[in-house]
Design an enzyme around this catalytic site. Structure first.
Site, PDB file in Angstrom:
ATOM      1  N   GLN A 280      -7.078  -0.074  11.437  1.00  0.00           N
ATOM      2  CA  GLN A 280      -6.697   0.813  12.549  1.00  0.00           C
ATOM      3  C   GLN A 280      -6.381   2.213  12.033  1.00  0.00           C
ATOM      4  O   GLN A 280      -6.895   3.222  12.517  1.00  0.00           O
ATOM      5  CB  GLN A 280      -5.429   0.304  13.236  1.00  0.00           C
ATOM      6  CG  GLN A 280      -5.517  -1.055  13.868  1.00  0.00           C
ATOM      7  CD  GLN A 280      -4.311  -1.284  14.762  1.00  0.00           C
ATOM      8  OE1 GLN A 280      -4.385  -1.057  15.958  1.00  0.00           O
ATOM      9  NE2 GLN A 280      -3.195  -1.716  14.196  1.00  0.00           N
TER      10      GLN A 280
ATOM     11  N   ASP B 203     -11.076  -4.690  -3.601  1.00  0.00           N
ATOM     12  CA  ASP B 203     -10.275  -5.866  -3.275  1.00  0.00           C
ATOM     13  C   ASP B 203      -8.858  -5.649  -3.794  1.00  0.00           C
ATOM     14  O   ASP B 203      -8.625  -5.634  -5.003  1.00  0.00           O
ATOM     15  CB  ASP B 203     -10.899  -7.125  -3.894  1.00  0.00           C
ATOM     16  CG  ASP B 203     -10.131  -8.375  -3.487  1.00  0.00           C
ATOM     17  OD1 ASP B 203      -9.093  -8.244  -2.792  1.00  0.00           O
ATOM     18  OD2 ASP B 203     -10.561  -9.467  -3.888  1.00  0.00           O
TER      19      ASP B 203
ATOM     20  N   ALA C 227      -3.722  -3.454   3.926  1.00  0.00           N
ATOM     21  CA  ALA C 227      -2.551  -4.338   3.934  1.00  0.00           C
ATOM     22  C   ALA C 227      -2.987  -5.702   4.458  1.00  0.00           C
ATOM     23  O   ALA C 227      -3.989  -5.800   5.177  1.00  0.00           O
ATOM     24  CB  ALA C 227      -1.441  -3.785   4.820  1.00  0.00           C
TER      25      ALA C 227
ATOM     26  N   THR D 165      -1.965  -7.745   7.136  1.00  0.00           N
ATOM     27  CA  THR D 165      -1.114  -7.451   8.298  1.00  0.00           C
ATOM     28  C   THR D 165      -0.971  -8.626   9.277  1.00  0.00           C
ATOM     29  O   THR D 165      -0.326  -8.470  10.308  1.00  0.00           O
ATOM     30  CB  THR D 165      -1.666  -6.236   9.081  1.00  0.00           C
ATOM     31  OG1 THR D 165      -3.035  -6.484   9.388  1.00  0.00           O
ATOM     32  CG2 THR D 165      -1.532  -4.948   8.315  1.00  0.00           C
TER      33      THR D 165
ATOM     34  N   THR E 284       6.636  -0.863   6.520  1.00  0.00           N
ATOM     35  CA  THR E 284       6.848  -1.395   7.870  1.00  0.00           C
ATOM     36  C   THR E 284       8.322  -1.486   8.276  1.00  0.00           C
ATOM     37  O   THR E 284       9.203  -1.649   7.417  1.00  0.00           O
ATOM     38  CB  THR E 284       6.226  -2.816   7.951  1.00  0.00           C
ATOM     39  OG1 THR E 284       6.568  -3.399   9.198  1.00  0.00           O
ATOM     40  CG2 THR E 284       6.729  -3.727   6.853  1.00  0.00           C
ATOM     41  N   ASP E 285       8.558  -1.433   9.578  1.00  0.00           N
ATOM     42  CA  ASP E 285       9.906  -1.683  10.128  1.00  0.00           C
ATOM     43  C   ASP E 285      10.332  -3.127   9.875  1.00  0.00           C
ATOM     44  O   ASP E 285      11.523  -3.445   9.947  1.00  0.00           O
ATOM     45  CB  ASP E 285       9.922  -1.380  11.638  1.00  0.00           C
ATOM     46  CG  ASP E 285       8.882  -2.168  12.415  1.00  0.00           C
ATOM     47  OD1 ASP E 285       7.793  -2.454  11.856  1.00  0.00           O
ATOM     48  OD2 ASP E 285       9.140  -2.508  13.582  1.00  0.00           O
TER      49      ASP E 285
ATOM     50  N   TYR F 265       5.506 -11.505   5.468  1.00  0.00           N
ATOM     51  CA  TYR F 265       4.881 -10.178   5.535  1.00  0.00           C
ATOM     52  C   TYR F 265       5.907  -9.099   5.154  1.00  0.00           C
ATOM     53  O   TYR F 265       5.646  -8.257   4.290  1.00  0.00           O
ATOM     54  CB  TYR F 265       4.339  -9.955   6.948  1.00  0.00           C
ATOM     55  CG  TYR F 265       3.951  -8.524   7.250  1.00  0.00           C
ATOM     56  CD1 TYR F 265       2.793  -7.957   6.700  1.00  0.00           C
ATOM     57  CD2 TYR F 265       4.728  -7.727   8.096  1.00  0.00           C
ATOM     58  CE1 TYR F 265       2.443  -6.637   6.984  1.00  0.00           C
ATOM     59  CE2 TYR F 265       4.384  -6.416   8.384  1.00  0.00           C
ATOM     60  CZ  TYR F 265       3.244  -5.878   7.826  1.00  0.00           C
ATOM     61  OH  TYR F 265       2.900  -4.574   8.109  1.00  0.00           O
TER      62      TYR F 265
ATOM     63  N   LYS G  58       5.869  -6.604   1.884  1.00  0.00           N
ATOM     64  CA  LYS G  58       5.825  -5.140   2.023  1.00  0.00           C
ATOM     65  C   LYS G  58       7.013  -4.502   1.286  1.00  0.00           C
ATOM     66  O   LYS G  58       6.866  -3.458   0.662  1.00  0.00           O
ATOM     67  CB  LYS G  58       5.824  -4.736   3.495  1.00  0.00           C
ATOM     68  CG  LYS G  58       4.579  -5.135   4.283  1.00  0.00           C
ATOM     69  CD  LYS G  58       3.308  -4.429   3.850  1.00  0.00           C
ATOM     70  CE  LYS G  58       3.264  -2.976   4.225  1.00  0.00           C
ATOM     71  NZ  LYS G  58       1.962  -2.342   3.895  1.00  0.00           N
TER      72      LYS G  58
HETATM   73  N1  LIG Z   1      -0.235  -2.883  12.634  1.00  0.00           N
HETATM   74  C1  LIG Z   1       1.064  -2.704  12.758  1.00  0.00           C
HETATM   75  O1  LIG Z   1       1.658  -2.970  13.823  1.00  0.00           O
HETATM   76  C2  LIG Z   1       1.888  -2.146  11.624  1.00  0.00           C
HETATM   77  C3  LIG Z   1       3.281  -2.038  11.787  1.00  0.00           C
HETATM   78  C4  LIG Z   1       4.040  -1.506  10.738  1.00  0.00           C
HETATM   79  C5  LIG Z   1       3.415  -1.103   9.571  1.00  0.00           C
HETATM   80  N2  LIG Z   1       2.075  -1.234   9.427  1.00  0.00           N
HETATM   81  C6  LIG Z   1       1.472  -0.827   8.163  1.00  0.00           C
HETATM   82  O2  LIG Z   1       0.580   0.254   8.424  1.00  0.00           O
HETATM   83  C7  LIG Z   1      -0.527   0.194   7.515  1.00  0.00           C
HETATM   84  C8  LIG Z   1      -1.838   0.215   8.289  1.00  0.00           C
HETATM   85  O3  LIG Z   1      -1.880  -0.928   9.143  1.00  0.00           O
HETATM   86  P1  LIG Z   1      -3.099  -1.183  10.148  1.00  0.00           P
HETATM   87  O4  LIG Z   1      -2.506  -1.612  11.425  1.00  0.00           O
HETATM   88  O5  LIG Z   1      -4.054  -0.052  10.101  1.00  0.00           O
HETATM   89  O6  LIG Z   1      -3.744  -2.467   9.425  1.00  0.00           O
HETATM   90  P2  LIG Z   1      -5.138  -3.193   9.721  1.00  0.00           P
HETATM   91  O7  LIG Z   1      -5.783  -2.629  10.935  1.00  0.00           O
HETATM   92  O8  LIG Z   1      -4.868  -4.660   9.649  1.00  0.00           O
HETATM   93  O9  LIG Z   1      -6.009  -2.749   8.470  1.00  0.00           O
HETATM   94  C9  LIG Z   1      -5.763  -3.241   7.191  1.00  0.00           C
HETATM   95  C10 LIG Z   1      -6.965  -2.954   6.321  1.00  0.00           C
HETATM   96  O10 LIG Z   1      -6.740  -3.573   5.050  1.00  0.00           O
HETATM   97  C11 LIG Z   1      -7.936  -4.224   4.657  1.00  0.00           C
HETATM   98  N3  LIG Z   1      -7.684  -5.311   3.735  1.00  0.00           N
HETATM   99  C12 LIG Z   1      -7.114  -6.530   3.967  1.00  0.00           C
HETATM  100  N4  LIG Z   1      -7.131  -7.254   2.844  1.00  0.00           N
HETATM  101  C13 LIG Z   1      -7.707  -6.488   1.877  1.00  0.00           C
HETATM  102  C14 LIG Z   1      -8.013  -6.673   0.493  1.00  0.00           C
HETATM  103  N5  LIG Z   1      -7.755  -7.824  -0.142  1.00  0.00           N
HETATM  104  N6  LIG Z   1      -8.598  -5.657  -0.164  1.00  0.00           N
HETATM  105  C15 LIG Z   1      -8.924  -4.509   0.446  1.00  0.00           C
HETATM  106  N7  LIG Z   1      -8.679  -4.282   1.740  1.00  0.00           N
HETATM  107  C16 LIG Z   1      -8.068  -5.258   2.442  1.00  0.00           C
HETATM  108  C17 LIG Z   1      -8.524  -4.736   5.960  1.00  0.00           C
HETATM  109  O11 LIG Z   1      -9.898  -5.020   5.756  1.00  0.00           O
HETATM  110  P3  LIG Z   1     -10.566  -6.184   6.648  1.00  0.00           P
HETATM  111  O12 LIG Z   1     -10.528  -5.669   8.059  1.00  0.00           O
HETATM  112  O13 LIG Z   1     -11.920  -6.293   6.071  1.00  0.00           O
HETATM  113  O14 LIG Z   1      -9.711  -7.407   6.454  1.00  0.00           O
HETATM  114  C18 LIG Z   1      -8.288  -3.533   6.869  1.00  0.00           C
HETATM  115  O15 LIG Z   1      -9.314  -2.570   6.706  1.00  0.00           O
HETATM  116  C19 LIG Z   1      -0.303  -1.054   6.664  1.00  0.00           C
HETATM  117  O16 LIG Z   1       0.354  -0.695   5.478  1.00  0.00           O
HETATM  118  C20 LIG Z   1       0.629  -1.902   7.506  1.00  0.00           C
HETATM  119  O17 LIG Z   1       1.417  -2.779   6.726  1.00  0.00           O
HETATM  120  C21 LIG Z   1       1.291  -1.735  10.424  1.00  0.00           C
END
Ligand SMILES: NC(=O)c1ccc[n+]([C@@H]2O[C@H](COP(=O)([O-])OP(=O)(O)OC[C@H]3O[C@@H](n4cnc5c(N)ncnc54)[C@H](OP(=O)(O)O)[C@@H]3O)[C@@H](O)[C@H]2O)c1
Length: 291
Positions: free
Chosen positions: A11, A35, A59, A61, A100-101, A124, A128
């Site tokens: 995202q 990876d 991440a 996630t 993350t929160d 999770y 983090k």
């Molecule tokens: N989403 C939330 O509500 C939320 C809330 C608080 C904090 N955050 C933090 O914000 C950041 C961005 O989150 P987001 O929502 O954009 O996450 P996301 O949409 O789940 O994207 C995560 C990305 O990481 C990739 N990934 C997963 N496993 C991997 C691996 N082994 N090697 C390389 N890439 C890998 C995924 O690839 P694939 O799609 O191919 O698996 C995807 O492109 C993260 O640090 C997350 O912890 C997110």
């Protein structure tokens, strides 16, 4: 300036890939070419590209699935980011990482500031937090941006789920006792880019002085229920909704494998003051995201 972005298909990563373009050459990678669970792959990639700025938008996630994938979540969310921080330090590159929160337990009763003590409730959140600690142990110019409830209108986010449920059900129940900051992935990417651009060419010293943890999320906070109300209100195709009633529910009505904090909203004043940037109110941003 050479920017290396990890996780361009997520995202946030998808938006960063676009917003970062004016900064210089942007090399954007994704799973499986990179990876995050493979130390040799991480080190090789960093040494191959030798970037000035490294941004980690990868991440593990899947909060509920992480309960059964402790080692994998730890590898991707803790060990991998620690290695990125180490390689960035050795290259004298700026390292930007997101957390993350969910590092908090949600019992404070007010928005969390950076110096509050973390106490994650689920795998999770623990992974983090371990990532934050691994990065900070390395030293170097690293920024850990804790964010919350990230959504995009492109991917399978809470926003798209609510829109889908509203087309399939006449009555919806959404939890009203989980509260945090809805954060649009595009807003997060654009503010990250503005922050990086702020100091100009001598960015190394600027970020080294300001290294550490910051809270960065949509301004204000909401329950999931209040967020869902706004999503339905801003639906550009309201005529497709069949939902007639939206009712508040309790977290305990919907048991999930991972326990979630109830009130994990983030106070982002430190980020705003340090970088002179305003974080828009979550409702304003949601309306723009859904236009
Ligand atoms: N989403 C939330 O509500 C939320 C809330 C608080 C904090 N955050 C933090 O914000 C950041 C961005 O989150 P987001 O929502 O954009 O996450 P996301 O949409 O789940 O994207 C995560 C990305 O990481 C990739 N990934 C997963 N496993 C991997 C691996 N082994 N090697 C390389 N890439 C890998 C995924 O690839 P694939 O799609 O191919 O698996 C995807 O492109 C993260 O640090 C997350 O912890 C997110």
């Amino acid at each position: 300036m050479k920017v290396l972005l990890f996780g361009k298909a997520g995202q946030l990563g998808w938006e960063l890939h676009r917003s970062l373009q004016p900064l210089g050459e942007v090399i954007a990678l994704n799973h499986p070419e990179i990876d995050m669970a493979d130390a040799a792959n991480i080190r090789r990639t960093m040494r191959q590209y030798r970037p000035n700025i490294v941004i980690n938008a990868t991440a593990y996630t899947a909060v509920d699935q992480a309960e059964g994938k402790v080692d994998l979540a730890h590898a991707i969310n803790a060990i991998g980011p620690g290695l990125l921080a180490e390689e960035s330090r050795d290259l004298k590159a700026l390292f930007v990482h997101y957390s993350t929160d969910y590092v908090f337990d949600g019992t404070k009763g007010a928005s969390y500031i950076e110096t509050d003590t973390p106490n994650p409730l689920n795998v999770y959140g623990k992974s983090k937090l371990a990532g934050e600690q691994a990065i900070q142990a390395v030293g170097g110019a690293s920024l850990i941006l804790r964010t919350a409830w990230v959504y995009s209108t492109r991917r399978d986010s809470f926003v798209n789920k609510v829109l889908q449920w509203a087309r399939q059900n006449e009555s919806l129940k959404i939890v009203s006792d989980q509260v945090s900051n809805p954060t649009w992935a595009r807003m997060l990417a654009e503010i990250t880019t503005l922050m990086i651009a702020k100091p100009g060419p001598d960015f190394g010293a600027y970020f080294h002085e300001r290294r550490g943890v910051y809270h960065l999320a949509g301004s204000g906070y909401a329950s999931r229920f209040a967020w869902a109300q706004e999503i339905l209100k801003n639906d550009p195709q309201k005529n497709e909704q069949i939902v007639r009633s939206l009712e508040p529910a309790c977290t305990e009505d919907f048991p999930t494998p991972a326990q979630r904090p109830l009130f994990s909203a983030l106070d982002c004043a430190r980020f705003e003051q340090t970088f002179g940037l305003r974080l828009p109110e979550w409702k304003e941003t949601l309306a723009l995201a859904m236009k």
